[in-house]
Design a protein around this motif. Structure first.
Motif, PDB file in Angstrom:
ATOM      1  N   UNK A   1      60.423  37.633  -8.514  1.00  9.38           N
ATOM      2  CA  UNK A   1      61.164  38.152  -9.667  1.00  9.38           C
ATOM      3  C   UNK A   1      60.337  39.186 -10.433  1.00  9.38           C
ATOM      4  N   UNK A   2      59.039  38.847 -10.675  1.00  7.47           N
ATOM      5  CA  UNK A   2      58.169  39.754 -11.429  1.00  7.47           C
ATOM      6  C   UNK A   2      57.220  40.421 -10.435  1.00  7.47           C
ATOM      7  N   UNK A   3      57.297  41.735 -10.286  1.00 10.53           N
ATOM      8  CA  UNK A   3      56.464  42.392  -9.275  1.00 10.53           C
ATOM      9  C   UNK A   3      54.977  42.233  -9.585  1.00 10.53           C
ATOM     10  N   UNK A   4      54.126  42.089  -8.546  1.00 11.16           N
ATOM     11  CA  UNK A   4      52.688  41.967  -8.792  1.00 11.16           C
ATOM     12  C   UNK A   4      52.150  43.217  -9.498  1.00 11.16           C
TER      13      UNK A   4
ATOM     14  N   UNK B   1      55.378  32.307 -20.367  1.00  7.67           N
ATOM     15  CA  UNK B   1      54.927  31.421 -21.455  1.00  7.67           C
ATOM     16  C   UNK B   1      53.757  32.031 -22.235  1.00  7.67           C
ATOM     17  N   UNK B   2      53.299  33.219 -21.845  1.00  9.75           N
ATOM     18  CA  UNK B   2      52.200  33.870 -22.558  1.00  9.75           C
ATOM     19  C   UNK B   2      50.829  33.359 -22.156  1.00  9.75           C
ATOM     20  N   UNK B   3      50.758  32.607 -21.044  1.00  7.04           N
ATOM     21  CA  UNK B   3      49.449  32.124 -20.591  1.00  7.04           C
ATOM     22  C   UNK B   3      48.726  33.165 -19.729  1.00  7.04           C
ATOM     23  N   UNK B   4      49.445  34.169 -19.288  1.00  8.56           N
ATOM     24  CA  UNK B   4      48.843  35.271 -18.519  1.00  8.56           C
ATOM     25  C   UNK B   4      49.530  36.565 -18.945  1.00  8.56           C
ATOM     26  N   UNK B   5      48.732  37.585 -19.288  1.00 10.89           N
ATOM     27  CA  UNK B   5      49.335  38.864 -19.713  1.00 10.89           C
ATOM     28  C   UNK B   5      49.762  39.701 -18.523  1.00 10.89           C
ATOM     29  N   UNK B   6      49.180  39.403 -17.355  1.00 12.95           N
ATOM     30  CA  UNK B   6      49.570  40.109 -16.133  1.00 12.95           C
ATOM     31  C   UNK B   6      49.320  39.169 -14.962  1.00 12.95           C
ATOM     32  N   UNK B   7      50.090  39.358 -13.887  1.00 13.13           N
ATOM     33  CA  UNK B   7      49.918  38.518 -12.688  1.00 13.13           C
ATOM     34  C   UNK B   7      49.845  39.410 -11.444  1.00 13.13           C
ATOM     35  N   UNK B   8      49.273  38.850 -10.388  1.00 18.03           N
ATOM     36  CA  UNK B   8      49.170  39.636  -9.161  1.00 18.03           C
ATOM     37  C   UNK B   8      48.578  38.811  -8.042  1.00 18.03           C
TER      38      UNK B   8
ATOM     39  N   UNK C   1      44.978  32.127 -23.036  1.00 22.14           N
ATOM     40  CA  UNK C   1      45.622  33.001 -22.042  1.00 22.14           C
ATOM     41  C   UNK C   1      44.549  33.737 -21.240  1.00 22.14           C
ATOM     42  N   UNK C   2      44.898  34.106 -20.035  1.00 19.88           N
ATOM     43  CA  UNK C   2      44.061  35.062 -19.299  1.00 19.88           C
ATOM     44  C   UNK C   2      44.800  36.398 -19.314  1.00 19.88           C
ATOM     45  N   UNK C   3      44.034  37.460 -19.103  1.00 14.14           N
ATOM     46  CA  UNK C   3      44.656  38.788 -19.082  1.00 14.14           C
ATOM     47  C   UNK C   3      45.252  39.081 -17.715  1.00 14.14           C
ATOM     48  N   UNK C   4      44.667  38.479 -16.695  1.00 11.42           N
ATOM     49  CA  UNK C   4      45.180  38.699 -15.339  1.00 11.42           C
ATOM     50  C   UNK C   4      44.979  37.428 -14.528  1.00 11.42           C
ATOM     51  N   UNK C   5      46.061  36.994 -13.882  1.00  7.43           N
ATOM     52  CA  UNK C   5      46.043  35.787 -13.058  1.00  7.43           C
ATOM     53  C   UNK C   5      46.464  36.198 -11.649  1.00  7.43           C
TER      54      UNK C   5
END
Ligand SMILES: NC(=O)c1ccc[n+]([C@@H]2O[C@H](COP(=O)([O-])OP(=O)(O)OC[C@H]3O[C@@H](n4cnc5c(N)ncnc54)[C@H](OP(=O)(O)O)[C@@H]3O)[C@@H](O)[C@H]2O)c1
Length: 281
Positions: A149-152, A125-132, A99-103
């Motif tokens: 759907x998921x805010x940055x 899927x747990x491959x990224x703990x946060x996205x933006x 996983x990465x912590x931020x994608x």
């Protein structure tokens, strides 16, 4: 170390280490040095062609994976749902992690809505703990934040004392999105490292202009990821947590803002052409 809490509850270090323009063959050494200095957050990207070096350093450093915070970014040529999805798995393979912590989406070009859907899927899927996102100026940021759907959780923009992004900061605050600074030292442009005000303020604390410039951003609530290939400068840029700028000094430093990029105008047609070209390569 100081931390910020992202809008999904994930804790992120306010200071990290950036690896843009570090050649692939030097990256393992540089990241290993940075981790030995104390950095726990590393910022790379598919477009830097050095994710493998980051992966090797992270695998061999002896610091537990959960104590590290890894960020990578989807490059324009990997834009669109299918390509972005495959590229995330490729990044994880190169970074030698599950996983990465931020994608982040690196630039607002190509089918970035498709890329965002792939990031949302990776997040679930747990491959990224946060996205933006990154380089999403107000118009594109408001657009994407309004329809996903998921805010940055993060927007990574050019931020330094000469480009403080005051308007963007207010917009991001409204959306509970963390501002992360790229080129927090402006790569030394405008003679930042010998700037009179930064140097004078630093003298009272026995700190350099670079340290004052980075401390200013951290105290403004901006995450910073300075890059250096030199271990002594990595140490200098890391030693930011034993002094506090006064309100008066913060006000003085706010006046250094020129309100424009020192690198690139994302609204210029020739810049858009360049990124579209990069996306087709
Ligand atoms: N999302 C994006 O589009 C984007 C764009 C640009 C950057 N970034 C990220 O932001 C990170 C940082 O930005 P950046 O690398 O462009 O620029 P930066 O961190 O503002 O500046 C790096 C430059 O300053 C020098 N330097 C660093 N610390 C110094 C010090 N204490 N005293 C004197 N010189 C010093 C470095 O030289 P030496 O290496 O020789 O020490 C290097 O030339 C990147 O590595 C990357 O992770 C993202």
């Amino acid at each position: 170390m100081e931390y910020t809490t992202l809008n999904n509850g994930v804790r992120m270090p306010m200071l990290g280490y950036g690896v843009f323009q570090i050649p692939a063959e030097d990256t393992k050494r540089c990241v290993s040095d940075a981790i030995s200095v104390g950095y726990r957050s590393i910022d790379t990207a598919q477009g830097y062609y050095n994710e493998e070096g980051v992966g090797e350093a992270v695998s061999e450093c002896g610091v537990p994976r959960e104590e590290l915070f890894l960020t990578t970014k989807i490059w324009i040529s990997n834009g669109g749902y299918e390509k972005a999805k495959a590229s995330v798995d490729e990044s994880l393979r190169k970074l030698e992690t599950d996983y990465v912590d931020l994608l982040l989406i690196h630039q607002p070009f190509n089918d970035y809505y498709g890329s965002y859907r792939a990031m949302e899927e990776a997040y679930k899927a747990g491959k990224a703990r946060a996205i933006g996102v990154s380089n999403f100026m107000p118009d594109r940021f408001i657009d994407i934040a309004g329809f996903v759907e998921i805010p940055p959780m993060v927007n990574q923009l050019e931020v330094h004392v000469f480009q403080q992004q005051k308007i963007e900061k207010e917009i991001l605050k409204k959306h509970h999105t963390q501002l992360m600074a790229w080129s927090p030292l402006a790569q030394g442009k405008n003679e930042l490292f010998s700037n009179g005000l930064l140097t004078a303020i630093g003298e009272a604390y026995q700190k350099t202009a670079a340290q004052v410039a980075l401390r200013f951003l951290i105290q403004s609530g901006v995450v910073v990821i300075p890059k250096s290939s030199h271990k002594d400068r990595m140490e200098e840029n890391f030693n930011l947590f034993d002094f506090q700028l006064t309100d008066g000094e913060m006000n003085q430093l706010e006046a250094l803002d020129l309100g424009r990029s020192q690198f690139i105008d994302h609204y210029a047609p020739e810049v858009a052409e360049m990124f579209v070209g990069a996306g087709k390569m």
